[in-house]
Design a protein around this motif. Sequence first.
Motif, PDB file in Angstrom:
ATOM      1  N   SER A 180      53.612   4.122  79.220  1.00 19.07           N
ATOM      2  CA  SER A 180      54.423   3.142  79.479  1.00 19.07           C
ATOM      3  C   SER A 180      55.321   2.534  78.295  1.00 19.07           C
ATOM      4  N   GLU A 181      55.453   3.499  77.560  1.00 21.29           N
ATOM      5  CA  GLU A 181      56.327   3.173  76.395  1.00 21.29           C
ATOM      6  C   GLU A 181      57.768   3.482  76.507  1.00 21.29           C
ATOM      7  N   ILE A 182      58.301   2.609  77.398  1.00 24.20           N
ATOM      8  CA  ILE A 182      59.839   2.559  77.879  1.00 24.20           C
ATOM      9  C   ILE A 182      60.492   2.828  76.783  1.00 24.20           C
ATOM     10  N   ILE A 183      60.739   1.946  75.471  1.00 25.23           N
ATOM     11  CA  ILE A 183      61.636   2.181  74.602  1.00 25.23           C
ATOM     12  C   ILE A 183      61.390   3.516  73.954  1.00 25.23           C
ATOM     13  N   THR A 184      60.265   3.831  73.555  1.00 20.73           N
ATOM     14  CA  THR A 184      60.259   5.303  72.949  1.00 20.73           C
ATOM     15  C   THR A 184      60.771   6.228  73.950  1.00 20.73           C
ATOM     16  N   ALA A 185      60.511   6.226  75.152  1.00 21.12           N
ATOM     17  CA  ALA A 185      60.893   7.279  76.103  1.00 21.12           C
ATOM     18  C   ALA A 185      62.457   7.494  76.127  1.00 21.12           C
ATOM     19  N   HIS A 186      63.159   6.231  76.368  1.00 19.60           N
ATOM     20  CA  HIS A 186      64.532   6.190  76.182  1.00 19.60           C
ATOM     21  C   HIS A 186      64.947   6.888  75.016  1.00 19.60           C
ATOM     22  N   ALA A 187      64.440   6.665  73.932  1.00 25.17           N
ATOM     23  CA  ALA A 187      65.001   7.183  72.560  1.00 25.17           C
ATOM     24  C   ALA A 187      64.807   8.560  72.791  1.00 25.17           C
ATOM     25  N   PHE A 188      63.757   9.154  73.368  1.00 25.05           N
ATOM     26  CA  PHE A 188      63.656  10.754  73.524  1.00 25.05           C
ATOM     27  C   PHE A 188      64.820  11.241  74.653  1.00 25.05           C
ATOM     28  N   TYR A 189      65.078  10.544  75.513  1.00 27.89           N
ATOM     29  CA  TYR A 189      65.988  10.763  76.442  1.00 27.89           C
ATOM     30  C   TYR A 189      67.408  10.861  75.861  1.00 27.89           C
ATOM     31  N   LYS A 190      67.587   9.960  75.096  1.00 28.04           N
ATOM     32  CA  LYS A 190      69.039   9.795  74.568  1.00 28.04           C
ATOM     33  C   LYS A 190      69.136  10.760  73.528  1.00 28.04           C
ATOM     34  N   ARG A 191      68.194  11.071  72.914  1.00 30.23           N
ATOM     35  CA  ARG A 191      68.189  12.146  71.752  1.00 30.23           C
ATOM     36  C   ARG A 191      68.390  13.603  72.694  1.00 30.23           C
ATOM     37  N   ALA A 192      67.962  13.840  73.776  1.00 28.80           N
ATOM     38  CA  ALA A 192      68.004  15.077  74.677  1.00 28.80           C
ATOM     39  C   ALA A 192      69.742  15.065  75.105  1.00 28.80           C
ATOM     40  N   ARG A 193      70.003  13.924  75.547  1.00 30.35           N
ATOM     41  CA  ARG A 193      71.491  13.677  76.092  1.00 30.35           C
ATOM     42  C   ARG A 193      72.289  14.021  74.965  1.00 30.35           C
ATOM     43  N   GLN A 194      72.168  13.576  73.608  1.00 26.45           N
ATOM     44  CA  GLN A 194      73.055  13.605  72.659  1.00 26.45           C
ATOM     45  C   GLN A 194      73.212  15.133  72.324  1.00 26.45           C
ATOM     46  N   SER A 195      72.004  15.912  72.537  1.00 28.73           N
ATOM     47  CA  SER A 195      72.226  17.509  71.918  1.00 28.73           C
ATOM     48  C   SER A 195      73.064  18.048  73.112  1.00 28.73           C
ATOM     49  N   LEU A 196      72.928  17.821  74.408  1.00 26.25           N
ATOM     50  CA  LEU A 196      73.715  18.369  75.171  1.00 26.25           C
ATOM     51  C   LEU A 196      75.247  18.112  75.184  1.00 26.25           C
ATOM     52  N   ILE A 197      75.534  16.703  74.770  1.00 24.49           N
ATOM     53  CA  ILE A 197      76.882  16.294  74.656  1.00 24.49           C
ATOM     54  C   ILE A 197      77.531  17.274  73.552  1.00 24.49           C
ATOM     55  N   GLN A 198      76.631  16.998  72.325  1.00 29.48           N
ATOM     56  CA  GLN A 198      77.435  17.759  71.362  1.00 29.48           C
ATOM     57  C   GLN A 198      77.476  19.332  71.397  1.00 29.48           C
ATOM     58  N   SER A 199      76.861  19.877  72.175  1.00 30.05           N
ATOM     59  CA  SER A 199      76.735  21.316  72.552  1.00 30.05           C
ATOM     60  C   SER A 199      78.149  21.845  73.090  1.00 30.05           C
ATOM     61  N   SER A 200      78.609  23.063  72.819  1.00 33.61           N
ATOM     62  CA  SER A 200      80.005  23.293  73.537  1.00 33.61           C
ATOM     63  C   SER A 200      79.805  24.467  74.307  1.00 33.61           C
ATOM     64  N   HIS A 201      78.519  24.754  74.980  1.00 35.14           N
ATOM     65  CA  HIS A 201      77.942  25.785  75.821  1.00 35.14           C
ATOM     66  C   HIS A 201      78.499  25.570  77.153  1.00 35.14           C
ATOM     67  N   ASN A 202      79.247  26.618  77.675  1.00 33.41           N
ATOM     68  CA  ASN A 202      80.020  26.548  79.018  1.00 33.41           C
ATOM     69  C   ASN A 202      79.150  26.683  80.096  1.00 33.41           C
ATOM     70  N   ASP A 203      77.628  26.569  80.039  1.00 26.68           N
ATOM     71  CA  ASP A 203      76.717  27.014  81.408  1.00 26.68           C
ATOM     72  C   ASP A 203      77.499  25.484  82.005  1.00 26.68           C
ATOM     73  N   PRO A 204      77.447  25.520  83.425  1.00 27.46           N
ATOM     74  CA  PRO A 204      77.811  24.426  84.207  1.00 27.46           C
ATOM     75  C   PRO A 204      76.405  23.559  84.394  1.00 27.46           C
ATOM     76  N   ARG A 205      75.621  24.133  83.990  1.00 26.58           N
ATOM     77  CA  ARG A 205      74.198  23.059  84.269  1.00 26.58           C
ATOM     78  C   ARG A 205      74.226  21.958  83.126  1.00 26.58           C
ATOM     79  N   ARG A 206      74.810  22.305  82.097  1.00 32.29           N
ATOM     80  CA  ARG A 206      74.895  21.320  80.739  1.00 32.29           C
ATOM     81  C   ARG A 206      75.582  19.941  81.477  1.00 32.29           C
ATOM     82  N   HIS A 207      76.601  19.967  82.080  1.00 34.02           N
ATOM     83  CA  HIS A 207      77.052  18.532  82.741  1.00 34.02           C
ATOM     84  C   HIS A 207      76.144  18.135  83.649  1.00 34.02           C
ATOM     85  N   ARG A 208      75.479  18.806  84.646  1.00 33.90           N
ATOM     86  CA  ARG A 208      74.505  18.275  85.379  1.00 33.90           C
ATOM     87  C   ARG A 208      73.428  17.490  84.853  1.00 33.90           C
TER      88      ARG A 208
END
Length: 233
Positions: A180-208
């Motif tokens: 039930s640590e929502i703020i902490t969870a969102h911080a982790f999710y945002k970190r994961a999303r940022q890594s994917l956004i910054q990546s230039s990998h062309n695998d179509p799964r990245r956008h999904r």
Amino acid sequence: MTPSSILIILCTIALTSLFAVSFINQRETKTRMVRNKVRSLKARLEEMEALVAKLDQVLESRAITKLINDEIIDLAKGMINLDADATYLQASLANAEQRALDLIDEGAPRDISRLFESDAQIARYQHALNEAGIILRRLYARDSIDLAELEIFISELSWCHLMIETVSVIGQGHKAINRSEIITAHAFYKRARQSLIQSSHNDPRRHRFIKEIGEVLNNKRKMLSEDLMHEQV
């Protein structure tokens, strides 16, 4: 027997002794060098065996793992040629040959998991992927694989490298949700999303992946699609 004859005999004995000692020393030196070489190769063999185990845990395809296992087989055979008395090498060779048969079966049940608990584990497995890339480039330099294969394999390693970090961070987010640590969870999710956004990998799964993490952040879904992240937290 004349003094000269005795002298000749003594000289002959002395020379024979010197040659014998020299031969023994050379043989011992060669044996020592071979043993040192085998000892050094044994460390490399064990490193590659550990690498194969790691790769088979995280890579979706087994093609890269099989190529590196084939290198283990060649290395073990070369070591046996150097030192046939090293009986442990026969066991290593037998294990590698059996593993090669297992790795042919892409459909065999496997517990592929890119979810790790600590930064140290993440770094360890990402390092293994980097090591695999070095070996693949060495194989390409020897013409054991062609450029097209190399590019496909490097892309697969790169995607797995990204996934190990992404999946592990999302896993931490899921655990925070369970606490039930929502703020902490969102911080982790945002970190994961940022890594994917910054990546230039062309695998179509990245956008999904990026899209679905956004949906998690907006409370439109709780879990990602199984084909993106099958690991259970």
